[in-house]
Design an enzyme around this catalytic site. Sequence first.
Site, PDB file in Angstrom:
ATOM      1  N   TYR A  43     -23.789  37.449 -16.485  1.00 45.19           N
ATOM      2  CA  TYR A  43     -23.318  36.152 -16.636  1.00 45.19           C
ATOM      3  C   TYR A  43     -21.614  37.088 -17.188  1.00 45.19           C
ATOM      4  O   TYR A  43     -21.219  37.777 -18.095  1.00 45.19           O
ATOM      5  CB  TYR A  43     -23.140  35.623 -18.245  1.00 45.19           C
ATOM      6  CG  TYR A  43     -24.260  34.452 -18.376  1.00 45.19           C
ATOM      7  CD1 TYR A  43     -24.813  34.395 -16.563  1.00 45.19           C
ATOM      8  CD2 TYR A  43     -24.866  34.006 -19.473  1.00 45.19           C
ATOM      9  CE1 TYR A  43     -25.915  33.357 -16.613  1.00 45.19           C
ATOM     10  CE2 TYR A  43     -25.933  33.571 -19.110  1.00 45.19           C
ATOM     11  CZ  TYR A  43     -26.650  32.495 -18.077  1.00 45.19           C
ATOM     12  OH  TYR A  43     -27.824  31.369 -17.477  1.00 45.19           O
TER      13      TYR A  43
ATOM     14  N   ARG B 203     -25.128  19.998 -15.529  1.00 50.18           N
ATOM     15  CA  ARG B 203     -23.875  20.556 -15.157  1.00 50.18           C
ATOM     16  C   ARG B 203     -22.164  18.924 -15.616  1.00 50.18           C
ATOM     17  O   ARG B 203     -21.717  19.350 -15.224  1.00 50.18           O
ATOM     18  CB  ARG B 203     -23.467  20.806 -14.272  1.00 50.18           C
ATOM     19  CG  ARG B 203     -24.301  22.457 -13.773  1.00 50.18           C
ATOM     20  CD  ARG B 203     -24.523  22.918 -12.608  1.00 50.18           C
ATOM     21  NE  ARG B 203     -26.144  23.873 -12.283  1.00 50.18           N
ATOM     22  CZ  ARG B 203     -27.040  23.465 -12.153  1.00 50.18           C
ATOM     23  NH1 ARG B 203     -27.232  22.069 -12.283  1.00 50.18           N
ATOM     24  NH2 ARG B 203     -28.069  24.619 -12.179  1.00 50.18           N
ATOM     25  N   GLY B 204     -22.533  18.685 -16.696  1.00 46.69           N
ATOM     26  CA  GLY B 204     -21.462  18.004 -16.961  1.00 46.69           C
ATOM     27  C   GLY B 204     -21.406  16.111 -16.236  1.00 46.69           C
ATOM     28  O   GLY B 204     -20.266  15.568 -16.736  1.00 46.69           O
TER      29      GLY B 204
END
Length: 335
Positions: free
Chosen positions: A56, A208-209
């Site tokens: 990440y 993811r929203g």
Amino acid sequence: MEQRTLGSTGPTVSSLGLGCMAMSDAYGPSDRGESIATIHAALDAGITLLDTGDFYAMGHNEMLLREALKDVSREKVRISVKFGALRGPAGDFIGMDCRPAATKNFLAYSLQRLGTDHVDIYRPARLDPNVPIEDTIGGLADLVKAGYVRHIGLSEVGSDTIRRAHAVHPIADLQIEYSLIERGIERDILKTCRELGIGITAYGVLARGLISGHWSKDSGKAGKDYRLMTPRFQGANLDANLALVDSLRAIANEVGATPAQVAIAWVAAQGREIVPLVGARTRNRLAEALGATKVTLTQAHLAALAKAFPPDVASGTRYAAEQMAHLDSEKPATR
């Protein structure tokens, strides 16, 4: 906060976990101070499971966690780390490496970046097609014996791979996408995990929203946001998927909650072996997610949600075609 145990051999963790990826990568600009404040707020609220990956933002997320946890007792948190994904200097993904020697190298760097002497759950981010899963898990088992890893997890693999891995060493949990609009694990993976006593840490519980109630056709355009490159966030697919939120909002109004809270509560209600990971990167979004723990969905609500969100209801695949091709979790079980 309610506690849940990840499988028959895994750790006991909070009923919600915090996924930290968006604090460093993928979803556009984030604020370091706000990210750290959000982690602290999560810990104050009783969240104990923190999920990250060594790739990440090429280690940035692990260093962020180290900073956030510098004054926190190590025994108060359970850190889950994914490894194996290779990235180039431009940030592009260039493959997987889950050889035992590479795994030891990845872990050594993670321990340094995190400022800890062990990782609670260590998992390959994807199946390495060039390394038998037995070899990868065997190498991880050696790290467990040495005390550097407490538990072994998996991520986005199918039933056959789960069985092969579990035969080498007990698997604590499978990390996999699971939401009202992504119910692929219900075909056979969930059954396999329950049979073997393996927990589920569910990511993407808000797609993811997409089904959070906050996304619109103009969202994400102000900064570099990889979601805009995925099929479900594009063109007619986006229109169709956003329309699904209307049904979710209607049920949310009935129970006095937000769409996001109902979506999270639905995942949590699918079984006590399931721990939803919420990807909040601000305290406001975290506070909303925490409210899901107070939402009670009746059988009538669950039936209404099942009707509004049948399997395969989403328009478009969850990843681009190239990434979908590498998902072992998309392969049907052969036994």
